[in-house]
Enzyme design. Structure first.
Site, PDB file in Angstrom:
ATOM      1  N   GLY A 116       0.840  -1.193   0.000  1.00  0.00           N
ATOM      2  CA  GLY A 116       0.000   0.000   0.000  1.00  0.00           C
ATOM      3  C   GLY A 116       0.876   1.243   0.000  1.00  0.00           C
ATOM      4  O   GLY A 116       2.051   1.198   0.378  1.00  0.00           O
ATOM      5  N   CYS A 117       0.285   2.354  -0.445  1.00  0.00           N
ATOM      6  CA  CYS A 117       1.074   3.584  -0.540  1.00  0.00           C
ATOM      7  C   CYS A 117       1.495   4.072   0.847  1.00  0.00           C
ATOM      8  O   CYS A 117       2.679   4.342   1.084  1.00  0.00           O
ATOM      9  CB  CYS A 117       0.281   4.659  -1.276  1.00  0.00           C
ATOM     10  SG  CYS A 117      -1.445   4.788  -0.798  1.00  0.00           S
ATOM     11  N   TYR A 118       0.542   4.173   1.780  1.00  0.00           N
ATOM     12  CA  TYR A 118       0.900   4.626   3.131  1.00  0.00           C
ATOM     13  C   TYR A 118       1.894   3.662   3.806  1.00  0.00           C
ATOM     14  O   TYR A 118       2.871   4.101   4.425  1.00  0.00           O
ATOM     15  CB  TYR A 118      -0.342   4.753   4.016  1.00  0.00           C
ATOM     16  CG  TYR A 118      -1.370   5.786   3.631  1.00  0.00           C
ATOM     17  CD1 TYR A 118      -1.068   7.146   3.633  1.00  0.00           C
ATOM     18  CD2 TYR A 118      -2.672   5.408   3.324  1.00  0.00           C
ATOM     19  CE1 TYR A 118      -2.033   8.091   3.332  1.00  0.00           C
ATOM     20  CE2 TYR A 118      -3.648   6.349   3.021  1.00  0.00           C
ATOM     21  CZ  TYR A 118      -3.332   7.692   3.019  1.00  0.00           C
ATOM     22  OH  TYR A 118      -4.284   8.626   2.734  1.00  0.00           O
ATOM     23  N   PRO A 119       1.656   2.343   3.724  1.00  0.00           N
ATOM     24  CA  PRO A 119       2.609   1.419   4.354  1.00  0.00           C
ATOM     25  C   PRO A 119       4.019   1.519   3.786  1.00  0.00           C
ATOM     26  O   PRO A 119       5.001   1.295   4.498  1.00  0.00           O
ATOM     27  CB  PRO A 119       1.990   0.037   4.101  1.00  0.00           C
ATOM     28  CG  PRO A 119       0.536   0.303   3.992  1.00  0.00           C
ATOM     29  CD  PRO A 119       0.433   1.628   3.283  1.00  0.00           C
ATOM     30  N   THR A 120       4.144   1.864   2.490  1.00  0.00           N
ATOM     31  CA  THR A 120       5.491   1.997   1.926  1.00  0.00           C
ATOM     32  C   THR A 120       6.277   3.051   2.709  1.00  0.00           C
ATOM     33  O   THR A 120       7.445   2.841   3.078  1.00  0.00           O
ATOM     34  CB  THR A 120       5.401   2.368   0.427  1.00  0.00           C
ATOM     35  OG1 THR A 120       4.710   1.313  -0.244  1.00  0.00           O
ATOM     36  CG2 THR A 120       6.774   2.561  -0.195  1.00  0.00           C
TER      37      THR A 120
END
Ligand SMILES: NC(=O)C1=CN([C@@H]2O[C@H](COP(=O)(O)OP(=O)(O)OC[C@H]3O[C@@H](n4cnc5c(N)ncnc54)[C@H](OP(=O)(O)O)[C@@H]3O)[C@@H](O)[C@H]2O)C=CC1
Ligand SMILES: CC(=O)N[C@@H](CCC(=O)OP(=O)(O)O)C(=O)O
EC number: 1.2.1.38
Length: 310
Positions: A116-120
């Protein structure tokens, strides 16, 4: 022979950006179905099973369906952009820089889950500090973030851009996920090596692409002797030897008056910053990325290339 790639969901936000990135690649054969047939299950099943790698840019349920459609065919490998398999033990997590062994896992995997973008951003900041013993067990980690509105796909794009949309959003910046049960929390915890779920507070701004993820920490509650400088050194050591994730020199970040969420738009890289005053009590870790670059489509192309390099 050119590798056959099928992007299931190629007409959506993430799929389109992957297709654009692959348009000039002569080493690939892109399989495609017309936009009007994008939900035609028979055509999808045929294309999925004709591909060497199928890149799934679909909602979770449709990704799970694509997995079922290809389960009996060992010739097809899947790269999934949805949340469906991000903490599944049979799937390699597609964040090659998160530790030294991850690249080889992605290269050899049949199933790869794109982060996911936030988890990256969050994992990129947290995992090296857990691995180095700087962030202790039990630490109550918070993750605060702002995303460009393309992060919500076609639906949120229409709500933000179309004033005539029945659910038009007029706000320029809004908080959401207010129940604190966002779908990205499990992967942040698992791949961030955290023993407690982080408290995640996302928001969206009226800009199409770009993302800032912040992890503020109290130095007194970290491993004894931790300083702003030692955190920076740990991140620099962790990301040595690759050119996708960079750690901004501490002298450079010390001079910055602000961080622009759109700075990396159109790029597939991520920048990490360590903010704080030497001798101070706090440190703010910041990740800057394009939600559709290293946060989605750029990462997918990177993972596809790793899978093809096996
Ligand atoms: N946007 C982003 O920044 C990121 C997105 N992701 C994830 O990637 C995936 C795709 O997201 P995104 O591109 O933003 O979403 P979009 O809504 O923009 O695109 C999804 C596409 O999938 C199609 N689709 C939906 N259901 C089905 C189905 N049952 N069968 C076939 N096609 C279907 C949609 O068609 P239709 O138009 O008919 O609905 C659309 O073309 C999601 O899982 C998302 O969470 C991951 C990281 C970042
Ligand atoms: C702004 C916005 O709405 N963002 C999406 C997450 C985007 C993303 O990363 O999608 P995946 O979960 O499939 O990875 C959300 O918060 O649900």
């Amino acid at each position: 022979m050119a590798a056959k790639i099928f992007i299931d969901g190629e007409h959506g936000t993430t799929g389109l950006q992957i297709r654009t990135r692959l348009a000039d690649r002569r080493d690939l054969e892109l399989l495609s179905i017309p936009e009007a047939e994008r939900r035609n299950e028979k055509m999808r099943e045929d294309m999925l099973n004709s591909a060497d790698i199928a890149i799934l840019c679909l909602p979770d349920d449709a990704s799970k369906q694509a997995y079922e459609m290809t389960a009996a065919n060992n010739n097809v490998r899947l790269l999934d952009a949805s949340t469906a398999f991000r903490v599944h033990p049979d799937w390699a997590y597609g964040f090659a820089e998160m530790d030294k062994a991850q690249k080889a896992k992605i290269q050899s995997a049949r199933y790869v889950s794109n982060p996911g973008c936030y988890p990256t951003g969050a994992i990129g900041l947290i995992r090296p500090l857990r691995a180095a013993g700087i962030l202790p067990d039990g630490y109550p980690v918070s993750v605060n973030a702002v995303s460009g509105y393309t992060g919500g796909g076609k639906q949120l794009i229409a709500q933000m851009e179309d004033a005539g949309h029945p659910e038009h959003l007029a706000a320029n910046n809004f908080l959401y996920g207010l129940t604190l049960k966002h779908k990205h929390v499990p992967e942040m915890q698992t791949h961030g090596l955290l023993d407690r779920p982080p408290l995640f507070a996302p928001s969206v701004g009226r800009f199409a692409q770009g993302m800032i993820v912040q992890v503020p920490l109290f130095l007194d509650d970290l491993a004894e002797g931790t300083t702003v400088e030692s955190i920076h050194e740990a991140l620099v050591a962790h990301y040595a030897g690759q050119d996708i994730v960079s750690v901004v020199p501490i002298a450079e970040s010390a001079k910055l008056p602000r961080v622009d969420a759109e700075e990396l738009v159109g790029k597939d890289t991520m920048k990490l910053f360590v903010f704080g005053t030497p001798g101070g009590a706090h440190v703010n870790l910041v990740a800057l990325l394009d939600n559709l670059g290293k946060g989605a489509s750029g990462a997918a192309v990177q993972n596809m290339d790793l899978m093809l390099s096996a």
